[in-house]
Design a protein around this motif. Structure first.
Motif, PDB file in Angstrom:
ATOM      1  N   VAL A  54       1.387  43.845 -29.389  1.00  0.00           N
ATOM      2  CA  VAL A  54       2.099  44.479 -30.501  1.00  0.00           C
ATOM      3  C   VAL A  54       2.765  45.757 -30.004  1.00  0.00           C
ATOM      4  CG1 VAL A  54       1.876  45.554 -32.771  1.00  0.00           C
ATOM      5  CG2 VAL A  54       0.481  43.546 -32.197  1.00  0.00           C
ATOM      6  N   THR A  55       4.026  45.928 -30.339  1.00  0.00           N
ATOM      7  CA  THR A  55       4.753  47.168 -30.078  1.00  0.00           C
ATOM      8  C   THR A  55       5.248  47.738 -31.395  1.00  0.00           C
ATOM      9  OG1 THR A  55       5.497  46.440 -27.893  1.00  0.00           O
ATOM     10  CG2 THR A  55       6.740  48.216 -28.940  1.00  0.00           C
ATOM     11  N   ILE A  56       4.922  49.010 -31.632  1.00  0.00           N
ATOM     12  CA  ILE A  56       5.452  49.740 -32.780  1.00  0.00           C
ATOM     13  C   ILE A  56       6.229  50.925 -32.212  1.00  0.00           C
ATOM     14  CG2 ILE A  56       4.912  51.022 -34.882  1.00  0.00           C
ATOM     15  CD1 ILE A  56       2.261  49.459 -34.995  1.00  0.00           C
ATOM     16  N   ALA A  57       7.533  50.970 -32.448  1.00  0.00           N
ATOM     17  CA  ALA A  57       8.360  51.980 -31.799  1.00  0.00           C
ATOM     18  C   ALA A  57       9.452  52.492 -32.734  1.00  0.00           C
ATOM     19  CB  ALA A  57       9.000  51.399 -30.531  1.00  0.00           C
ATOM     20  N   ASN A  58       9.758  53.773 -32.575  1.00  0.00           N
ATOM     21  CA  ASN A  58      10.908  54.391 -33.247  1.00  0.00           C
ATOM     22  C   ASN A  58      10.813  54.290 -34.770  1.00  0.00           C
ATOM     23  OD1 ASN A  58      11.834  54.593 -30.577  1.00  0.00           O
ATOM     24  ND2 ASN A  58      13.031  52.724 -30.771  1.00  0.00           N
ATOM     25  N   ASN A  81     -12.025  41.524 -37.861  1.00  0.00           N
ATOM     26  CA  ASN A  81     -12.885  40.449 -37.376  1.00  0.00           C
ATOM     27  C   ASN A  81     -12.428  39.914 -36.026  1.00  0.00           C
ATOM     28  OD1 ASN A  81     -12.737  40.024 -40.641  1.00  0.00           O
ATOM     29  ND2 ASN A  81     -14.799  39.731 -39.848  1.00  0.00           N
ATOM     30  N   GLY A  82     -11.123  39.837 -35.821  1.00  0.00           N
ATOM     31  CA  GLY A  82     -10.591  39.299 -34.575  1.00  0.00           C
ATOM     32  C   GLY A  82     -10.263  40.351 -33.542  1.00  0.00           C
ATOM     33  N   GLY A  83      -9.938  41.564 -33.976  1.00  0.00           N
ATOM     34  CA  GLY A  83      -9.712  42.667 -33.063  1.00  0.00           C
ATOM     35  C   GLY A  83      -8.253  42.893 -32.716  1.00  0.00           C
ATOM     36  N   PHE A  84      -8.054  43.868 -31.816  1.00  0.00           N
ATOM     37  CA  PHE A  84      -6.723  44.315 -31.432  1.00  0.00           C
ATOM     38  C   PHE A  84      -6.685  44.469 -29.914  1.00  0.00           C
ATOM     39  CE2 PHE A  84      -8.044  46.204 -35.477  1.00  0.00           C
ATOM     40  CZ  PHE A  84      -7.129  45.612 -36.340  1.00  0.00           C
ATOM     41  N   ARG A  85      -5.604  43.982 -29.298  1.00  0.00           N
ATOM     42  CA  ARG A  85      -5.534  44.014 -27.843  1.00  0.00           C
ATOM     43  C   ARG A  85      -4.074  44.088 -27.404  1.00  0.00           C
ATOM     44  NH1 ARG A  85      -8.966  39.424 -25.725  1.00  0.00           N
ATOM     45  NH2 ARG A  85      -7.367  38.174 -26.751  1.00  0.00           N
ATOM     46  N   ASN A  86      -3.835  44.890 -26.366  1.00  0.00           N
ATOM     47  CA  ASN A  86      -2.493  45.052 -25.806  1.00  0.00           C
ATOM     48  C   ASN A  86      -1.535  45.608 -26.867  1.00  0.00           C
ATOM     49  OD1 ASN A  86      -3.557  43.976 -23.482  1.00  0.00           O
ATOM     50  ND2 ASN A  86      -2.393  42.064 -23.566  1.00  0.00           N
ATOM     51  N   ILE A  87      -1.710  46.887 -27.164  1.00  0.00           N
ATOM     52  CA  ILE A  87      -0.970  47.540 -28.236  1.00  0.00           C
ATOM     53  C   ILE A  87      -0.229  48.747 -27.659  1.00  0.00           C
ATOM     54  CG2 ILE A  87      -1.121  48.630 -30.500  1.00  0.00           C
ATOM     55  CD1 ILE A  87      -2.203  45.763 -30.504  1.00  0.00           C
ATOM     56  N   THR A  88       1.031  48.928 -28.059  1.00  0.00           N
ATOM     57  CA  THR A  88       1.791  50.121 -27.720  1.00  0.00           C
ATOM     58  C   THR A  88       2.384  50.715 -28.990  1.00  0.00           C
ATOM     59  OG1 THR A  88       2.367  49.447 -25.468  1.00  0.00           O
ATOM     60  CG2 THR A  88       3.827  51.001 -26.539  1.00  0.00           C
ATOM     61  N   ILE A  89       2.146  52.017 -29.183  1.00  0.00           N
ATOM     62  CA  ILE A  89       2.740  52.763 -30.294  1.00  0.00           C
ATOM     63  C   ILE A  89       3.493  53.925 -29.669  1.00  0.00           C
ATOM     64  CG2 ILE A  89       2.308  53.984 -32.463  1.00  0.00           C
ATOM     65  CD1 ILE A  89      -0.509  52.602 -32.399  1.00  0.00           C
ATOM     66  N   THR A  90       4.797  53.999 -29.871  1.00  0.00           N
ATOM     67  CA  THR A  90       5.574  55.010 -29.162  1.00  0.00           C
ATOM     68  C   THR A  90       6.772  55.476 -29.982  1.00  0.00           C
ATOM     69  OG1 THR A  90       6.626  55.507 -27.028  1.00  0.00           O
ATOM     70  CG2 THR A  90       7.070  53.343 -27.971  1.00  0.00           C
ATOM     71  N   ASN A  91       7.156  56.727 -29.734  1.00  0.00           N
ATOM     72  CA  ASN A  91       8.363  57.304 -30.331  1.00  0.00           C
ATOM     73  C   ASN A  91       8.360  57.192 -31.858  1.00  0.00           C
ATOM     74  OD1 ASN A  91       9.120  57.671 -27.679  1.00  0.00           O
ATOM     75  ND2 ASN A  91      10.677  56.073 -27.680  1.00  0.00           N
ATOM     76  N   CYS A  92       7.256  57.556 -32.482  1.00  0.00           N
ATOM     77  CA  CYS A  92       7.144  57.493 -33.941  1.00  0.00           C
ATOM     78  C   CYS A  92       6.960  58.881 -34.525  1.00  0.00           C
ATOM     79  CB  CYS A  92       5.982  56.590 -34.357  1.00  0.00           C
ATOM     80  SG  CYS A  92       6.266  54.829 -33.997  1.00  0.00           S
ATOM     81  N   VAL A  93       7.404  59.039 -35.767  1.00  0.00           N
ATOM     82  CA  VAL A  93       7.335  60.306 -36.485  1.00  0.00           C
ATOM     83  C   VAL A  93       6.483  60.109 -37.736  1.00  0.00           C
ATOM     84  CG1 VAL A  93       8.660  62.051 -37.721  1.00  0.00           C
ATOM     85  CG2 VAL A  93       9.582  61.047 -35.611  1.00  0.00           C
ATOM     86  N   PHE A  94       5.482  61.000 -37.903  1.00  0.00           N
ATOM     87  CA  PHE A  94       4.622  61.004 -39.079  1.00  0.00           C
ATOM     88  C   PHE A  94       4.916  62.286 -39.864  1.00  0.00           C
ATOM     89  CE2 PHE A  94       2.657  58.450 -35.932  1.00  0.00           C
ATOM     90  CZ  PHE A  94       1.755  57.578 -36.509  1.00  0.00           C
ATOM     91  N   ASP A  95       5.114  62.158 -41.154  1.00  0.00           N
ATOM     92  CA  ASP A  95       5.394  63.326 -41.987  1.00  0.00           C
ATOM     93  C   ASP A  95       4.535  63.249 -43.244  1.00  0.00           C
ATOM     94  OD1 ASP A  95       6.669  65.649 -42.990  1.00  0.00           O
ATOM     95  OD2 ASP A  95       8.094  64.419 -44.112  1.00  0.00           O
TER      96      ASP A  95
END
Length: 522
Positions: free
Chosen positions: A264-268, A307-321
């Protein structure tokens, strides 16, 4: 047959399908495009256009695939049923409107499918059902919903009457999701605007090769729940979700077996939870009143269902406000591993900027072991104006969070805690629902670590807006802690309780290396 052959030659498969279904043949229509108005949709915002839209989708599918076009207009609908190799395309001036369900139930949205009672208790009702939605598809491939138009979930709710702050229709014929997909692959959602979408704007369960790009979601509950999915790209999205989470990967038991959410990639992306509903969409950016602060959400959260889990994750270039920051949670017996977080800016976190929790809620089949959380790398995070809670890394006794590195980060907290908070003894809360507030007051300003192994913190500064009696870093039951070039407010920097093999070098204070078990403050 002769007429059919001429239709194929003159207009392509799309026009052949239109004639086969008895729809009018529009002059000059492009092959492969299916205009919903040609199938009887009015787009007047009042007439229910569901049958016409589903006819257009069926025609496209019968032709081997195509694009169903929503030209300018407002299309009041109940359930729209997707088909493989079909794209829904919304013109910039088109709106798909979730119509209010008929009073008395029935004849509205598709009914929620029956659920195995052995599975249902392991996740909330919304995660167990897909068909009671504005738009749904199951077992499909090569599908898309695109265009700069609007999906307005005006007639949607949570669906169980529990959300008192929403108009929450319940019972047969009601719906609680805008887009719901189950066991699909090769899916594209792009350029949409989504408003007030009930329990979920997007629920994707068991969906592989999923691309979500450039969505603007201004909604009442979760923005996106990415559950048991593989090979996912979420990019360039804006999400305002004041009452729940913004981007929420999960790994529930809704499929009847555990399935890892991975690759999973979460970006920008921009996530927030403190703007009035609709004000991000219309550009007015109206803040919620100060009294709303205790309920602000709007974060990126992995979990709670795990239950199944999370693997190989990238979170990048994100803004939280004005949000609850970033959360990684494994509490139902699953793994969470190989995660990188980088280039994040946070402003006004109402709880912990970072929350890493390995727990043992164990909402799932009996007999599963406690999960794992390891190999988590976090870098280049700047956080300002965060609340009294520090960032948190918390496992459970005998099951530490492992191999966490935090580097090149600046954590600015509001500070000003009372003196008693420095002496707080947080409860274990092993079975509690995972939230940063689950331990109550915490005796650290910047980072609280408990039940962890091999924690490395480098080039990190903790700062406070108001003087605070708590140390910057509090470590309890930690095996292996290495701090390099850290900066902290005046006063105690470290509070150690049952920490083994601690090292601090290159900071403003003298270097320290402590082998063996230690409990002290300095």
């Amino acid at each position: 047959m002769a007429v059919g052959r001429r239709a194929v030659i003159a207009g392509g498969l799309g026009l052949l399908a239109e004639r086969a279904l008895g729809a009018p043949m529009p002059a000059g229509a492009a092959p492969g495009w299916f205009d919903v108005r040609h199938y009887g949709a009015t787009g007047d915002g009042t007439t229910i256009d569901t049958l016409a839209i589903n006819r257009a989708i069926e025609a496209a599918a019968a032709a081997g695939g195509g694009t169903v076009l929503f030209p300018p207009g407002t299309y009041a609908c109940y359930t729209i049923r997707l088909k493989s190799r079909v794209e829904l395309h919304l013109d910039v001036a088109a709106t798909i409107l979730a119509a209010p369900a008929p009073t008395g139930g029935g004849a509205g949205y598709d009914l929620a499918e029956p659920q195995d009672p052995a599975i249902a208790p392991f996740q909330d009702f919304g995660h167990n059902h897909w068909r009671n939605s504005l738009i749904w598809g199951e077992g499909l491939h090569d599908i898309a919903i695109t265009g700069a138009g609007l999906i307005w979930g005006k007639g949607l709710g949570r669906g169980d009457g529990r959300d008192g702050y929403l108009s929450d229709p319940i019972g047969p014929g009601t719906a609680n999701k805008a887009i719901a997909l189950k066991n699909c692959h090769n899916v594209l959602l792009r350029d949409l605007k989504m408003l007030a979408c009930g329990w979920f704007a997007v629920l994707a369960t068991g969906v592989d090769n999923l691309t979500i790009d450039n969505l603007l979601v201004d909604t009442t509950r979760d923005g996106m729940d990415i559950d048991c999915c593989r090979n996912v790209r979420i990019t360039n999205c804006t999400i305002n979700s004041p009452w729940d989470d913004g981007i929420c990967p999960k790994s529930s038991y809704a499929l009847g077996y555990p399935r890892t959410t991975e690759n999973v990639t979460i970006a920008n992306c921009f996530v927030t939870g403190n703007y009035e509903l609709g004000s991000v969409l219309d550009g007015s950016w109206r803040k919620m009143p100060p009294s709303f602060a205790p309920t602000v959400h709007g974060r990126i959260k992995f979990g709670t269902e795990s239950n199944g889990g999370f693997r190989n994750i990238t979170i990048t270039n994100c803004v939280f406000d004005d949000s609850q920051g970033l959360a990684l949670e494994s509490v139902d017996g699953a793994l969470c591993e190989d995660v990188t977080v980088s280039n994040i800016t946070m402003r006004g976190s109402f709880s912990s900027p970072l929350f890493l929790r390995l727990g043992r809620r164990m909402r799932g089949p009996v007999g599963r072991p406690i999960g794992t959380m390891r190999r988590i790398l976090i870098s280049n995070v700047t956080s300002s104006g965060a609340g009294l809670l520090p960032s948190i890394i918390a496992g459970v006794p005998g099951h530490p969070i492992e191999d966490v590195q935090i580097s090149d980060c600046y954590f600015h907290q509001r500070g000003g805690a009372p003196a008693a908070m420095a002496r707080a003894v947080p409860p274990p809360a092993e079975l509690a629902y995972p939230e940063p507030t689950m331990f109550g007051d915490l005796p650290a300003t910047g980072l609280f670590v408990r039940d962890a192994r091999n924690v490395v913190v480098s080039n990190v500064e903790v700062a406070v807006a108001a003087p605070d009696p708590r140390p910057a870093f509090r470590l309890e039951s930690v095996d292996g802690a290495d701090f390099f070039r850290v900066r902290a407010p005046s006063g105690p920097v470290f509070a150690l309780d049952r920490v083994r093999d601690f090292r601090s070098t290159g900071g403003a204070m003298p270097d320290r290396r402590i082998n063996g078990l230690v409990s002290r403050i300095f």
